[in-house]
Scaffold this motif. Structure first.
Motif, PDB file in Angstrom:
ATOM      1  N   LEU A  61      -7.002  -0.590  -3.993  1.00 41.00           N
ATOM      2  CA  LEU A  61      -5.910  -1.550  -4.185  1.00 41.00           C
ATOM      3  C   LEU A  61      -4.904  -1.027  -5.203  1.00 41.00           C
ATOM      4  O   LEU A  61      -3.684  -1.082  -4.978  1.00 41.00           O
ATOM      5  N   LEU A  62      -5.404  -0.498  -6.315  1.00 47.02           N
ATOM      6  CA  LEU A  62      -4.508   0.028  -7.345  1.00 47.02           C
ATOM      7  C   LEU A  62      -3.722   1.238  -6.842  1.00 47.02           C
ATOM      8  O   LEU A  62      -2.528   1.378  -7.128  1.00 47.02           O
ATOM      9  N   GLN A  64      -5.519   2.148 -13.756  1.00 46.89           N
ATOM     10  CA  GLN A  64      -5.106   0.923 -14.456  1.00 46.89           C
ATOM     11  C   GLN A  64      -4.068   1.193 -15.534  1.00 46.89           C
ATOM     12  O   GLN A  64      -3.390   0.264 -15.985  1.00 46.89           O
ATOM     13  N   GLU A  99      -2.879   1.888  -3.761  1.00 48.70           N
ATOM     14  CA  GLU A  99      -1.865   1.420  -2.813  1.00 48.70           C
ATOM     15  C   GLU A  99      -0.703   0.755  -3.538  1.00 48.70           C
ATOM     16  O   GLU A  99       0.463   0.949  -3.172  1.00 48.70           O
ATOM     17  N   GLN A 100      -1.000  -0.010  -4.584  1.00 48.36           N
ATOM     18  CA  GLN A 100       0.056  -0.668  -5.356  1.00 48.36           C
ATOM     19  C   GLN A 100       0.964   0.345  -6.040  1.00 48.36           C
ATOM     20  O   GLN A 100       2.163   0.114  -6.193  1.00 48.36           O
ATOM     21  N   ARG A 101       0.395   1.495  -6.423  1.00 48.05           N
ATOM     22  CA  ARG A 101       1.176   2.520  -7.122  1.00 48.05           C
ATOM     23  C   ARG A 101       1.696   3.608  -6.176  1.00 48.05           C
ATOM     24  O   ARG A 101       2.266   4.590  -6.623  1.00 48.05           O
ATOM     25  N   ASN A 102       1.510   3.398  -4.866  1.00 50.11           N
ATOM     26  CA  ASN A 102       1.977   4.355  -3.842  1.00 50.11           C
ATOM     27  C   ASN A 102       1.425   5.760  -4.071  1.00 50.11           C
ATOM     28  O   ASN A 102       2.140   6.763  -3.952  1.00 50.11           O
ATOM     29  N   GLN A 142     -11.288  -1.991  -5.689  1.00 47.08           N
ATOM     30  CA  GLN A 142     -10.323  -2.043  -6.790  1.00 47.08           C
ATOM     31  C   GLN A 142      -9.515  -0.750  -6.876  1.00 47.08           C
ATOM     32  O   GLN A 142      -8.300  -0.767  -7.093  1.00 47.08           O
ATOM     33  N   SER A 188      -0.659   2.614 -16.395  1.00 40.76           N
ATOM     34  CA  SER A 188       0.578   3.020 -15.733  1.00 40.76           C
ATOM     35  C   SER A 188       1.216   4.248 -16.376  1.00 40.76           C
ATOM     36  O   SER A 188       2.082   4.893 -15.773  1.00 40.76           O
TER      37      SER A 188
END
Length: 254
Positions: A57-58, A31, A60-63, A54, A33
């Motif tokens: 998902l995080l 969470q 994947e969002q941040r590669n 969760q 960055s």
């Protein structure tokens, strides 16, 4: 036989990785960055949904690369199979370095704190927090004989572990000998010393050694000491908690 440049580069990269474990610590790292999460490790036995969803998902969002493991393999990665909850993550921390790297990049006088068998994770976390807040340029943490950088250490450091300048070594005695070879003075604290910590203003680079919570500085490290300092005590008090001592060092020696 000397190590190749390629090997040294790979070793330096992995030395700067910190593996954390536990669902909540990993989620909090994802969470934030500002924290460079290099790789996420998950046990194949984790059930979908909830906090695992969760975390995925995080990531994947941040590669962030995700690797799945059987339970035994994940336990080897986290080194704490009883408490990792099927989740671990590798954190890339550029401020973490080896003794060689630190010496190579620091020529001006510096102040370090070295840890000699600090076994309590909460003490370790508070030492890191105090040193980061004060006038200390780094903390020497040996891999052998010191508490591991666990979620409890992260919590006790109030997150400063991720931005603290940590210097890793295999054994403290070898690291101190290496620093002494470069003209660095080694200081230990003793209630019997005649000189006060608060009067000591060294011109050269100095390492202040903090000893074990029960036994103090080991005899092996004491033999390497160049200077002993005392913290003046009142009301018959003989000693302070090691984390409190670290805070006094961090702000007394400027």
């Amino acid at each position: 036989m000397t190590d190749s440049a390629d090997y040294k580069q790979k070793r330096a990269f992995f030395d700067n990785l910190l593996t954390i474990y536990g669902r909540k610590p990993v989620l909090e790292a994802l969470q934030d960055s500002r924290i460079n999460v290099y790789k996420l490790h998950l046990a194949e036995t984790n059930k979908s949904g909830g906090i695992i969803e969760q975390i995925l998902l995080l990531a994947e969002q941040r590669n962030i690369e995700i690797q799945w493991h059987n339970r035994q393999a994940l336990s080897r990665i986290s080194r704490n199979g009883k408490q990792d909850q099927g989740v671990a993550a590798d954190i890339k921390i550029d401020q973490h370095q080896s003794v060689d790297e630190f010496i190579q990049h620091h020529n001006e006088p510096y102040r370090l704190i070295a840890l000699d068998n600090i076994s309590n994770p909460q003490n370790l976390g508070m030492i890191i927090r105090s040193a980061s807040a004060g006038f200390i340029d780094g903390i020497i943490i040996p891999r052998k004989g010191c508490a591991s950088l666990s979620p409890l250490v992260i919590k006790s450091s109030a997150g400063t572990l991720f931005k603290a300048s940590l210097i890793h070594c295999d054994t403290l005695s070898k690291a101190l000998q290496q620093f002494k070879h470069h003209g660095v003075s080694i200081c230990t604290l003793s209630s019997y010393a005649s000189d006060s910590l608060f009067d000591y203003q060294p011109a050269q680079s100095t390492i202040f050694v903090l000893g074990n919570e029960t036994d103090g500085v080991s005899s092996e490290i004491n033999q390497l000491s160049d200077k002993q300092l005392a913290i003046p005590m009142n009301n018959g008090v003989e000693s302070l908690n090691v984390a409190v001592t670290a805070a006094l060092i961090a702000f007394a020696v400027v």
